[in-house]
Design a protein around this motif. Structure first.
Motif, PDB file in Angstrom:
ATOM      1  N   TYR A  46       0.834  -1.202   0.000  1.00  0.00           N
ATOM      2  CA  TYR A  46       0.000   0.000   0.000  1.00  0.00           C
ATOM      3  C   TYR A  46       0.876   1.263   0.000  1.00  0.00           C
ATOM      4  N   ALA A  47       1.958   1.241   0.780  1.00  0.00           N
ATOM      5  CA  ALA A  47       2.871   2.380   0.797  1.00  0.00           C
ATOM      6  C   ALA A  47       3.547   2.555  -0.566  1.00  0.00           C
ATOM      7  N   PHE A  86      -4.695   3.953  -1.524  1.00  0.00           N
ATOM      8  CA  PHE A  86      -3.383   4.593  -1.362  1.00  0.00           C
ATOM      9  C   PHE A  86      -2.803   5.014  -2.708  1.00  0.00           C
TER      10      PHE A  86
END
Length: 412
Positions: A226-227, A351
């Protein structure tokens, strides 16, 4: 006969149903990215017409991608109840119609309001596309199928931007938006006709969404993925958001149509997503994920050159690297989010588009205060952070028991 016992399910490469699904997903990706980002090459025109700064004009992008990011969280839960395919069909039709309306309304505020609604509507496509493919396609064919969907996204991103630039150069930005909106409606109808009915979908009524999200964040790999989505998409959108401002100005002084031609580089992203998706499926995602990120970093560095040819080469490398990394990461999420693919995909894309919205506009501040060197430095920092997270991802062990009906090798 249960779907799992049907001889032609799950869908496998080489079958007519698989070919229909991948073509439908190409249309879905094309529609989503063309409607979402067709305004990107028009930002200098918005700035000139309405007396805006670069970051002010970028709201035409950010006010679509931000609501889309939030809408994705709700669309994922909704799709767990009503199904993936029906939600995607309605989302594509509504987004196309809203883009047609944006071409007609007077005033900057009204245009931004319609862009916001377009982002909300489009949430229904990317939120469930990965889950739809993962549920209907054989495990061994998921990587290639997702690569083709992302290839469609690349073609759509290229086509929408290019058409908007060419039409705007001749007839103005309103006709440009209208052309893209009409194409979006046509793509919606093509998807409706081609996309196979779901057979692997199991309604999720009664599930606790918060419990599902908590389980996803307990996984060692998913929070890192997600990051990655946030950082990589933020850097990629920043490059394309402000490249037009740079290339229209001295010493280049390109025309609007010529700047639109830069988006032909998206065809490289189409090839890259399919290539890296298949390659990672064969040799392992952990072994190759770093490679497209390094290509992206090299591309950002090259854009700082004064030579126009080198600048274009740098943007090309950024495009290849971004789509390659996104293809690998998105398929990886589909394999790790076992039993909760709808929310897993939704969080990844939350994200992803949040990075487009927040970091894309933040890059405008870098442009205003430090010009292109500021933009490049901002994107290099994001890329280095993504590479560091890629090293951590390589150390996360695969899941003990892969999910899916395939007996082939799998690396979740």
């Amino acid at each position: 006969m249960p779907a799992s016992d049907a001889p032609d399910w799950p869908l496998r490469q080489g079958t007519p149903a698989y070919r229909a699904l991948t073509l439908a997903m190409l249309f879905a990706g094309f529609s989503t990215f063309s409607l979402l980002y067709s305004v990107q090459p028009l930002l200098p025109l918005f700035a000139a017409d309405y007396g805006l700064s670069a970051e002010g004009a970028s709201l035409a992008v950010s006010l679509a991608t931000g609501p889309l990011a939030i809408g994705i969280l709700f669309a994922g839960v909704l799709s767990d109840r009503i199904g993936r395919r029906p939600l995607m069909v309605w989302a594509m039709f509504v987004a196309g119609a809203l883009t047609l309306a944006a071409a007609l309304v007077p005033g900057w505020s009204a245009l931004l309001a319609l862009r916001l609604l377009t982002g909300v509507a489009l949430a229904g496509v990317p939120a469930v596309a990965m889950a739809y493919v993962a549920e209907e396609v054989d495990v061994a064919s998921i990587g290639a199928a997702m690569g083709l969907y992302i290839a469609g996204s690349a073609i759509g991103g290229m086509g929408g931007r290019l058409v908007a630039s060419l039409v705007a150069d001749v007839a103005g930005w309103r006709w440009a938006l209208g052309s893209v909106g009409l194409a979006g409606v046509v793509m919606a109808e093509a998807f409706r006709r081609l996309a196979p009915a779901s057979r692997g979908f199991v309604p999720g009524v009664g599930r606790n969404p918060l419990a599902g999200i908590a389980s996803l964040f307990r996984d060692r790999a998913l929070p890192l993925l997600y990051a990655e989505a946030f950082l990589l998409m933020g850097g990629f959108v920043t490059i394309y958001n402000y490249a037009g401002f740079r290339l229209l100005a001295p010493p280049y002084g390109l025309s609007q149509a010529a700047v639109g031609g830069v988006f032909l580089l998206y065809i490289l992203g189409s090839a890259s997503s399919a290539l890296f998706g298949s390659f990672a499926g064969r040799v392992g995602r952990r072994r190759v994920f770093w490679l497209p990120i390094v290509l992206l970093l090299g591309g950002v560095a090259a854009t700082e050159a004064r030579s126009l040819a080198v600048v274009i080469l740098g943007i090309a490398l950024v495009t290849v690297g971004f789509f390659g990394a996104h293809s690998i990461a998105s398929a990886w999420v589909g394999r790790r989010a076992l039993g909760n693919r709808g929310q897993g995909a939704a969080l990844y894309l939350f994200f992803y588009y949040l990075g487009s919205s927040v970091l894309g506009s933040a890059g405008g501040v870098a442009w205003t205060h430090a010009g292109w060197p500021g933009v490049a430095a901002f994107c290099l920092v994001l890329g280095v952070m993504a590479l560091a997270l890629g090293v951590l991802l390589a150390r996360v062990p695969p899941l003990a028991v892969p999910e899916g009906p395939s007996t082939g090798p799998v690396e979740p």
